[in-house]
Design an enzyme around this catalytic site. Structure first.
Site, PDB file in Angstrom:
ATOM      1  CB  SER A   1      31.843 -38.081  86.031  1.00  0.00           C
ATOM      2  OG  SER A   1      32.793 -37.074  86.631  1.00  0.00           O
TER       3      SER A   1
ATOM      4  CD  GLU B   1      47.664 -36.806  86.026  1.00  0.00           C
ATOM      5  OE1 GLU B   1      46.426 -36.417  86.390  1.00  0.00           O
ATOM      6  OE2 GLU B   1      48.188 -37.570  86.251  1.00  0.00           O
TER       7      GLU B   1
ATOM      8  CD  GLU C   1      32.571 -30.418  93.578  1.00  0.00           C
ATOM      9  OE1 GLU C   1      32.061 -30.164  92.635  1.00  0.00           O
ATOM     10  OE2 GLU C   1      33.239 -31.497  93.592  1.00  0.00           O
TER      11      GLU C   1
ATOM     12  CB  SER D   1      30.126 -39.324  95.729  1.00  0.00           C
ATOM     13  OG  SER D   1      31.148 -39.230  95.350  1.00  0.00           O
TER      14      SER D   1
ATOM     15  CD  GLN E   1      29.312 -32.861  90.967  1.00  0.00           C
ATOM     16  OE1 GLN E   1      30.153 -33.547  91.238  1.00  0.00           O
ATOM     17  NE2 GLN E   1      29.292 -31.480  90.831  1.00  0.00           N
ATOM     18  N   GLY E   2      25.688 -35.571  89.610  1.00  0.00           N
ATOM     19  CA  GLY E   2      25.525 -36.698  88.197  1.00  0.00           C
ATOM     20  C   GLY E   2      26.259 -35.826  87.161  1.00  0.00           C
TER      21      GLY E   2
HETATM   22  C1  LIG Z   1      36.165 -40.533  95.057  1.00  0.00           C
HETATM   23  C2  LIG Z   1      35.600 -39.669  93.869  1.00  0.00           C
HETATM   24  C3  LIG Z   1      34.317 -39.264  94.118  1.00  0.00           C
HETATM   25  C4  LIG Z   1      33.869 -38.835  92.843  1.00  0.00           C
HETATM   26  N1  LIG Z   1      32.344 -38.250  92.920  1.00  0.00           N
HETATM   27  C5  LIG Z   1      31.838 -37.637  91.842  1.00  0.00           C
HETATM   28  C6  LIG Z   1      30.383 -37.495  91.883  1.00  0.00           C
HETATM   29  O1  LIG Z   1      29.703 -37.327  92.980  1.00  0.00           O
HETATM   30  N2  LIG Z   1      29.693 -37.044  90.581  1.00  0.00           N
HETATM   31  C7  LIG Z   1      30.448 -36.888  89.549  1.00  0.00           C
HETATM   32  O2  LIG Z   1      29.996 -36.390  88.552  1.00  0.00           O
HETATM   33  N3  LIG Z   1      31.717 -37.367  89.386  1.00  0.00           N
HETATM   34  C8  LIG Z   1      32.625 -37.969  90.592  1.00  0.00           C
HETATM   35  N4  LIG Z   1      33.797 -38.117  90.424  1.00  0.00           N
HETATM   36  C9  LIG Z   1      34.428 -38.230  89.010  1.00  0.00           C
HETATM   37  C10 LIG Z   1      35.700 -37.132  89.026  1.00  0.00           C
HETATM   38  O3  LIG Z   1      35.067 -36.027  88.803  1.00  0.00           O
HETATM   39  C11 LIG Z   1      36.507 -37.898  87.840  1.00  0.00           C
HETATM   40  O4  LIG Z   1      37.010 -39.015  88.101  1.00  0.00           O
HETATM   41  C12 LIG Z   1      37.498 -36.775  87.449  1.00  0.00           C
HETATM   42  O5  LIG Z   1      36.963 -35.755  86.945  1.00  0.00           O
HETATM   43  C13 LIG Z   1      38.452 -37.385  86.312  1.00  0.00           C
HETATM   44  O6  LIG Z   1      37.806 -38.082  85.300  1.00  0.00           O
HETATM   45  P1  LIG Z   1      37.919 -39.468  84.686  1.00  0.00           P
HETATM   46  O7  LIG Z   1      37.753 -40.447  85.927  1.00  0.00           O
HETATM   47  O8  LIG Z   1      36.908 -39.594  83.577  1.00  0.00           O
HETATM   48  O9  LIG Z   1      39.156 -39.513  84.270  1.00  0.00           O
HETATM   49  P2  LIG Z   1      39.952 -39.110  82.974  1.00  0.00           P
HETATM   50  O10 LIG Z   1      39.345 -37.781  82.513  1.00  0.00           O
HETATM   51  O11 LIG Z   1      39.528 -40.124  81.706  1.00  0.00           O
HETATM   52  O12 LIG Z   1      41.390 -39.056  83.028  1.00  0.00           O
HETATM   53  C14 LIG Z   1      42.375 -40.267  82.972  1.00  0.00           C
HETATM   54  C15 LIG Z   1      43.838 -39.927  83.543  1.00  0.00           C
HETATM   55  O13 LIG Z   1      44.037 -39.038  82.294  1.00  0.00           O
HETATM   56  C16 LIG Z   1      44.512 -37.640  82.613  1.00  0.00           C
HETATM   57  N5  LIG Z   1      44.228 -36.330  81.776  1.00  0.00           N
HETATM   58  C17 LIG Z   1      42.759 -36.428  81.163  1.00  0.00           C
HETATM   59  N6  LIG Z   1      42.977 -35.309  80.280  1.00  0.00           N
HETATM   60  C18 LIG Z   1      44.145 -34.741  80.342  1.00  0.00           C
HETATM   61  C19 LIG Z   1      44.795 -33.607  79.716  1.00  0.00           C
HETATM   62  N7  LIG Z   1      43.854 -32.771  79.032  1.00  0.00           N
HETATM   63  N8  LIG Z   1      45.995 -33.246  79.850  1.00  0.00           N
HETATM   64  C20 LIG Z   1      46.707 -34.258  80.881  1.00  0.00           C
HETATM   65  N9  LIG Z   1      46.215 -35.170  81.562  1.00  0.00           N
HETATM   66  C21 LIG Z   1      44.781 -35.472  81.301  1.00  0.00           C
HETATM   67  C22 LIG Z   1      43.773 -37.428  84.101  1.00  0.00           C
HETATM   68  O14 LIG Z   1      44.366 -36.465  84.739  1.00  0.00           O
HETATM   69  C23 LIG Z   1      43.754 -38.889  84.610  1.00  0.00           C
HETATM   70  O15 LIG Z   1      45.218 -39.201  85.101  1.00  0.00           O
HETATM   71  C24 LIG Z   1      34.631 -38.755  91.509  1.00  0.00           C
HETATM   72  C25 LIG Z   1      35.974 -39.324  91.509  1.00  0.00           C
HETATM   73  C26 LIG Z   1      36.331 -39.953  92.570  1.00  0.00           C
HETATM   74  C27 LIG Z   1      37.765 -40.369  92.435  1.00  0.00           C
END
Ligand SMILES: Cc1cc2nc3c(=O)[nH]c(=O)nc-3n(C[C@H](O)[C@H](O)[C@H](O)COP(=O)(O)OP(=O)(O)OC[C@H]3O[C@@H](n4cnc5c(N)ncnc54)[C@H](O)[C@@H]3O)c2cc1C
Length: 373
Positions: free
Chosen positions: A129, A357, A244, A161, A126-127
């Site tokens: 993020s 969050e 999902e 992933s 899944q692309g």
């Molecule tokens: C094990 C794993 C597998 C994954 N696999 C995939 C995959 O296959 N494909 C894919 O596309 N993505 C994947 N992801 C990505 C995942 O969807 C993102 O990590 C997730 O959506 C959070 O985005 P971010 O990491 O950019 O964090 P951010 O969005 O930058 O958030 C950072 C922190 O800020 C907080 N925050 C952000 N916005 C707010 C708000 N409005 N209010 C309060 N708090 C806030 C968040 O809760 C978090 O604690 C994976 C992630 C993990 C950990």
């Protein structure tokens, strides 16, 4: 909501149990790379041969069109038989790419991809993020520029992933130049062997590299690979996320109940001790999670915010159970590296699939009616 299982349901349960007992692989699933790919595809293909792959898919696409109560029975037996975790490298294909193609794809897309997925012959990733566009997915900036009958894709995805072992990707990109937020996006099928794609694995703190950064440098994707309408990718992506978060999550939640029972059996805590109290509480919480899962599945109308309640409770409970495992087993937990691995992996539970969050924001706004952020 149905409160009882019928004789037919019980017969189905026994068929599932018998098949699983006879077919679940004895060896542990590898965590990453080609060994993980081979193991998962072999297991899926054996499920397919037994008639148990994609049983929730409509019959016309090779499934059995089973309703949620039958899927509950299947997953209950699945975890009881200690079958391989459903969150493996076939998860995306089976649980959201395939169902998204069924809901939004063209006949050609379905005819080509669905048989490959169901019979264990293709892995999807899944692309969605990007750096800076995770929780705020609508801010994504990877572009697809129309050039004749192709899109030319440039940009970067992250946390993808199993990108290193995938054949195809559900790729969300900005195709309408100058568009903002949810508008102007498209959901496209990306062949991961296309020239211009670079996959750079990222190692997590468990020492496993099962996700990756993916870079796109003038990657050509035929316009016939757009799923749904061009520039209408947001609604297709919401369909994907709904799949999902739906029934597949149920399997993961039921896995926790096996985990706590295994821990209790191993620790043999004495009544009256702090460990006994702690494990009793965790067992009760696991039962509560199961009840919440069933309630969400069978309640009509079902709302997305119900899913957030269960997802948040599951993620935090999983972390509490894995932490208790390390505390209770102490150095013994290090002897079997699977306990340590699962503990370290559990930190990601409150990030993946929507951070804690964000789930709290949804619960606050849509269930508790608090003011919007
Ligand atoms: C094990 C794993 C597998 C994954 N696999 C995939 C995959 O296959 N494909 C894919 O596309 N993505 C994947 N992801 C990505 C995942 O969807 C993102 O990590 C997730 O959506 C959070 O985005 P971010 O990491 O950019 O964090 P951010 O969005 O930058 O958030 C950072 C922190 O800020 C907080 N925050 C952000 N916005 C707010 C708000 N409005 N209010 C309060 N708090 C806030 C968040 O809760 C978090 O604690 C994976 C992630 C993990 C950990």
């Amino acid at each position: 909501m149905r409160l009882n299982f019928t004789k037919d349901d019980e017969a189905f349960r026994h068929r599932a149990r018998d098949w699983l007992i006879a077919n679940v692989p004895r060896e542990r699933a590898p965590h990453e790379g080609m060994p993980a790919r081979r193991f998962s595809l072999d297991w899926l293909s054996s499920c397919h041969e037994g008639g148990w792959a994609g049983i929730g898919w409509p019959a016309e696409y090779g499934g059995q069109g089973l309703p949620p109560d039958r899927l509950v029975l299947w997953y209950e037996e699945y975890v009881r038989a200690r079958a391989p975790s459903i969150l493996d490298c076939t998860f995306v294909a089976l649980n959201h790419a395939g169902p998204t193609l069924i809901a939004c794809g063209t006949e050609e897309q379905k005819a080509f991809h669905l048989p490959l997925i169901l019979s264990g012959r293709s892995i999807w990733c899944q692309g969605f993020s990007e750096p800076g566009s995770g929780s705020d997915l609508a801010s994504l900036s990877t572009t697809g520029t129309i050039d004749g009958d192709h899109l030319v894709v440039n940009g970067q995805k992250i946390w993808t992933s199993f990108a290193d072992i995938a054949d195809y990707q559900e790729l969300l990109i900005r195709t309408d130049p100058g568009s903002k937020r949810h508008k102007g996006l498209s959901w496209v099928i990306c062949d991961m062997t296309s020239p211009g794609i670079t996959v750079r694995p990222i190692e997590n703190m468990a020492g496993v590299s099962h996700f990756a950064e993916v870079f796109y440098d003038d990657v050509c994707i035929p316009l016939s690979n757009v799923v749904g309408a061009l520039h209408d990718g947001w609604s297709v992506a919401m369909t994907t996320l709904a799949f999902e978060r739906k029934t597949a999550a149920m399997g993961l939640q039921l896995e926790l109940s096996i985990r706590i029972e295994d821990l209790i059996a191993l620790a043999e805590p004495l009544p009256g001790t702090a460990t006994y109290e702690r494990l009793s509480d965790l067992r009760a919480e696991t039962a509560a999670l199961r009840a919440m899962t069933y309630r969400t599945l069978f309640r009509e109308p079902r709302t997305a915010s119900d899913g957030s309640l269960v997802r948040l409770y599951f993620a935090e409970l999983a972390q509490r159970i894995h932490r208790a495992t390390m505390d209770v087993l102490g150095p013994a937990a290090l002897v079997d590296s699977a306990w340590t691995h699962d503990y370290l992996e559990s930190y990601s539970e409150t990030i993946a699939g929507g951070a804690a969050e964000i789930q709290r924001n949804i619960i606050a706004e849509r269930i508790l009616g608090l003011p919007r952020e």
